[in-house]
Design a protein around this motif. Structure first.
Motif, mmCIF file in Angstrom:
data_model
loop_
_atom_site.group_PDB
_atom_site.id
_atom_site.type_symbol
_atom_site.label_atom_id
_atom_site.label_comp_id
_atom_site.label_asym_id
_atom_site.label_seq_id
_atom_site.Cartn_x
_atom_site.Cartn_y
_atom_site.Cartn_z
ATOM 1 N N GLN A 124 0.677 -1.197 -0.210
ATOM 2 C CA GLN A 124 0.164 -0.077 0.034
ATOM 3 C C GLN A 124 0.886 1.117 -0.016
ATOM 4 O O GLN A 124 0.495 2.498 0.223
ATOM 5 C CB GLN A 124 -0.941 -0.281 1.144
ATOM 6 C CG GLN A 124 -1.877 -1.168 1.326
ATOM 7 C CD GLN A 124 -2.864 -1.187 2.521
ATOM 8 O OE1 GLN A 124 -2.630 -0.226 3.045
ATOM 9 N NE2 GLN A 124 -3.497 -2.084 2.686
ATOM 10 N N THR A 125 2.176 1.209 -0.388
ATOM 11 C CA THR A 125 3.161 2.059 -0.217
ATOM 12 C C THR A 125 2.755 2.854 -1.287
ATOM 13 O O THR A 125 2.857 4.384 -0.960
ATOM 14 C CB THR A 125 4.586 1.538 -0.433
ATOM 15 O OG1 THR A 125 4.665 0.702 0.762
ATOM 16 C CG2 THR A 125 5.434 2.723 -0.179
ATOM 17 N N ARG A 126 2.401 2.550 -2.468
ATOM 18 C CA ARG A 126 2.085 3.572 -3.485
ATOM 19 C C ARG A 126 1.202 4.536 -3.291
ATOM 20 O O ARG A 126 1.161 5.710 -3.347
ATOM 21 C CB ARG A 126 1.789 2.825 -4.725
ATOM 22 C CG ARG A 126 1.938 3.567 -6.102
ATOM 23 C CD ARG A 126 1.426 2.871 -7.263
ATOM 24 N NE ARG A 126 1.663 3.425 -8.493
ATOM 25 C CZ ARG A 126 1.150 4.405 -8.947
ATOM 26 N NH1 ARG A 126 -0.267 4.928 -8.240
ATOM 27 N NH2 ARG A 126 1.316 5.073 -9.981
ATOM 28 N N GLY A 127 0.003 4.118 -2.549
ATOM 29 C CA GLY A 127 -1.136 4.968 -2.337
ATOM 30 C C GLY A 127 -0.636 6.151 -1.420
ATOM 31 O O GLY A 127 -1.267 7.410 -1.544
ATOM 32 N N LYS A 128 0.027 5.974 -0.322
ATOM 33 C CA LYS A 128 0.391 6.751 0.477
ATOM 34 C C LYS A 128 1.465 7.844 -0.227
ATOM 35 O O LYS A 128 1.487 9.105 0.376
ATOM 36 C CB LYS A 128 1.176 6.012 1.642
ATOM 37 C CG LYS A 128 1.395 7.072 2.857
ATOM 38 C CD LYS A 128 0.202 7.797 3.494
ATOM 39 C CE LYS A 128 0.680 8.643 4.712
ATOM 40 N NZ LYS A 128 -0.700 9.239 5.184
ATOM 41 N N VAL A 129 2.297 7.171 -0.888
ATOM 42 C CA VAL A 129 3.431 8.242 -1.698
ATOM 43 C C VAL A 129 2.635 9.007 -2.375
ATOM 44 O O VAL A 129 2.951 10.347 -2.658
ATOM 45 C CB VAL A 129 4.445 7.147 -2.205
ATOM 46 C CG1 VAL A 129 5.453 8.074 -3.202
ATOM 47 C CG2 VAL A 129 5.227 6.613 -1.499
ATOM 48 N N SER A 130 1.563 8.752 -3.248
ATOM 49 C CA SER A 130 0.986 9.351 -4.158
ATOM 50 C C SER A 130 0.158 10.711 -3.328
ATOM 51 O O SER A 130 0.218 11.828 -3.869
ATOM 52 C CB SER A 130 -0.178 8.697 -4.965
ATOM 53 O OG SER A 130 -0.867 9.417 -5.673
ATOM 54 N N GLU A 131 -0.353 10.210 -2.151
ATOM 55 C CA GLU A 131 -0.966 11.204 -1.524
ATOM 56 C C GLU A 131 0.123 12.344 -1.036
ATOM 57 O O GLU A 131 -0.488 13.629 -0.989
ATOM 58 C CB GLU A 131 -1.640 10.469 -0.064
ATOM 59 C CG GLU A 131 -2.383 11.584 0.672
ATOM 60 C CD GLU A 131 -3.080 10.716 1.861
ATOM 61 O OE1 GLU A 131 -3.432 11.587 2.968
ATOM 62 O OE2 GLU A 131 -3.104 9.484 1.901
ATOM 63 N N ILE A 132 1.010 12.043 -0.579
ATOM 64 C CA ILE A 132 2.198 12.973 -0.153
ATOM 65 C C ILE A 132 2.539 13.781 -1.126
ATOM 66 O O ILE A 132 2.766 14.813 -1.002
ATOM 67 C CB ILE A 132 3.335 12.001 0.627
ATOM 68 C CG1 ILE A 132 3.130 11.428 1.750
ATOM 69 C CG2 ILE A 132 4.426 13.032 0.785
ATOM 70 C CD1 ILE A 132 4.189 10.293 2.501
ATOM 71 N N ILE A 133 2.929 13.369 -2.355
ATOM 72 C CA ILE A 133 3.490 14.021 -3.500
ATOM 73 C C ILE A 133 2.537 14.756 -4.136
ATOM 74 O O ILE A 133 2.758 16.212 -4.315
ATOM 75 C CB ILE A 133 3.976 13.199 -4.644
ATOM 76 C CG1 ILE A 133 5.434 12.207 -4.190
ATOM 77 C CG2 ILE A 133 4.340 13.813 -5.850
ATOM 78 C CD1 ILE A 133 5.692 11.317 -5.125
ATOM 79 N N ASP A 134 1.206 14.460 -4.094
ATOM 80 C CA ASP A 134 0.219 15.455 -4.538
ATOM 81 C C ASP A 134 -0.063 16.403 -3.429
ATOM 82 O O ASP A 134 -0.367 17.571 -3.903
ATOM 83 C CB ASP A 134 -1.201 14.678 -4.756
ATOM 84 C CG ASP A 134 -1.314 13.726 -5.886
ATOM 85 O OD1 ASP A 134 -0.341 13.783 -6.656
ATOM 86 O OD2 ASP A 134 -2.191 12.646 -5.938
ATOM 87 N N ASN A 135 0.080 16.289 -2.392
ATOM 88 C CA ASN A 135 -0.015 17.299 -1.171
ATOM 89 C C ASN A 135 1.151 18.297 -1.441
ATOM 90 O O ASN A 135 0.951 19.642 -1.394
ATOM 91 C CB ASN A 135 -0.124 16.741 -0.124
ATOM 92 C CG ASN A 135 -0.577 17.900 0.967
ATOM 93 O OD1 ASN A 135 -1.407 18.649 1.109
ATOM 94 N ND2 ASN A 135 0.568 17.928 1.964
#
Length: 286
Positions: A124-135
């Motif tokens: 599930q790392t990808r979802g968290k990384v995506s959220e962090i980068i978008d923010n």
């Protein structure tokens, strides 16, 4: 004076169960991290004061990820914790030592739990990384530290945006909408640009208007692939390195827990000895 048959021999008054080695080793261990904590707080306060007040007010949402705020908070917590350890070891105070040991144990268990959850939910790392980068993209211009971190990451991983360079439209300054008055409209940060050999001066305007171009044309000037996949791949390929760093942080905690528990037990034994001697001082047969 005669001693009652079967009674244990009394220890001399100079005898102590408390080992000076353990006591002062724990003291200097805490003193070291106490000094480090004060340096962390000082650096954090200095970094925070160096930022513009306008930037601080514009990005209250960034305070949670601000490295300066993080340094201050961690430094204060470490200062209080090591203060308990220093005073507790010097004064042989069981309450302070147990507080120190308990806090270290909680921190160690939380760190262990985060590490285990990280391995268990690594898919599930990808979802968290995506959220962090978008923010981070949204708040790119709001915080200088965040801006420098994104620029470093995009140059390090040769990428631009989250999924692609067009993700920079999420930022109000780089948005491609017609009503956007920004001079950076439809552009990307300079860190997205392909490196130019022997470039003496960095061209910070090299990403001007890149979002308006298609992939084939933009790829001649900037990186068009996003950073999410590259960052996730880096995390997965460096799990052992990250685990080693976590272990390195855990070792001092274990040392502190061990030393404090040894000293607490020695102090308790010393208290029992003192009570024993007091109870038998008036015994004529002791």
């Amino acid at each position: 004076m005669a001693r009652r048959p079967g009674a244990p021999a009394a220890y001399g008054e100079e005898f102590s169960f408390v080992s000076p080695l353990v006591k002062y080793l724990l003291f200097f261990f805490n003193m070291l991290f106490w000094v480090i904590s004060m340096v962390m707080v000082a650096v954090g306060v200095y970094a925070r004061l160096m930022k513009h007040t306008e930037a601080t007010l514009a990005c209250l949402a960034c305070l949670a990820v601000d490295p300066a705020i993080l340094l201050i908070v961690v430094g204060i917590l470490m200062f209080l914790l090591t203060f308990c350890g220093c005073i507790g070891s010097l004064r042989e105070n069981i309450c302070l030592l147990q507080t120190f040991s308990f806090c270290l144990t909680v921190a160690f268990l939380l760190q262990l739990a985060v590490g285990i959850l990280g391995f268990v939910f690594s898919d599930q790392t990808r979802g968290k990384v995506s959220e962090i980068i978008d923010n981070a993209i949204v708040h790119y211009r709001d915080d200088l530290d965040l801006q420098n971190l994104i620029d470093f990451g995009q140059k390090k991983f040769s990428c631009c945006g989250g999924i692609s360079y067009k993700d920079w439209s999420q930022n109000m300054y780089f948005n491609c909408s017609e009503d956007n008055p920004s001079r950076e409209r439809c552009s990307v940060p300079y860190s997205c640009c392909l490196p130019t050999p022997d470039q003496a001066v960095i061209n910070t305007m090299c990403g001007q208007g890149m979002q308006a171009l298609d992939y084939s044309e933009a790829s001649k000037v900037i990186y068009t692939n996003g950073c999410i996949d590259k960052l996730v791949n880096w995390i997965h390929s460096n799990l052992f390195l990250l685990g080693g760093v976590a272990l390195g942080l855990a070792i001092p905690q274990l040392v502190g827990i061990l030393l404090s528990q040894i000293l607490v037990n020695q102090i308790k034994d010393q208290i029992k000895l003192q009570l024993y001697n007091q109870q038998h001082q008036a015994d004529p047969w002791y």
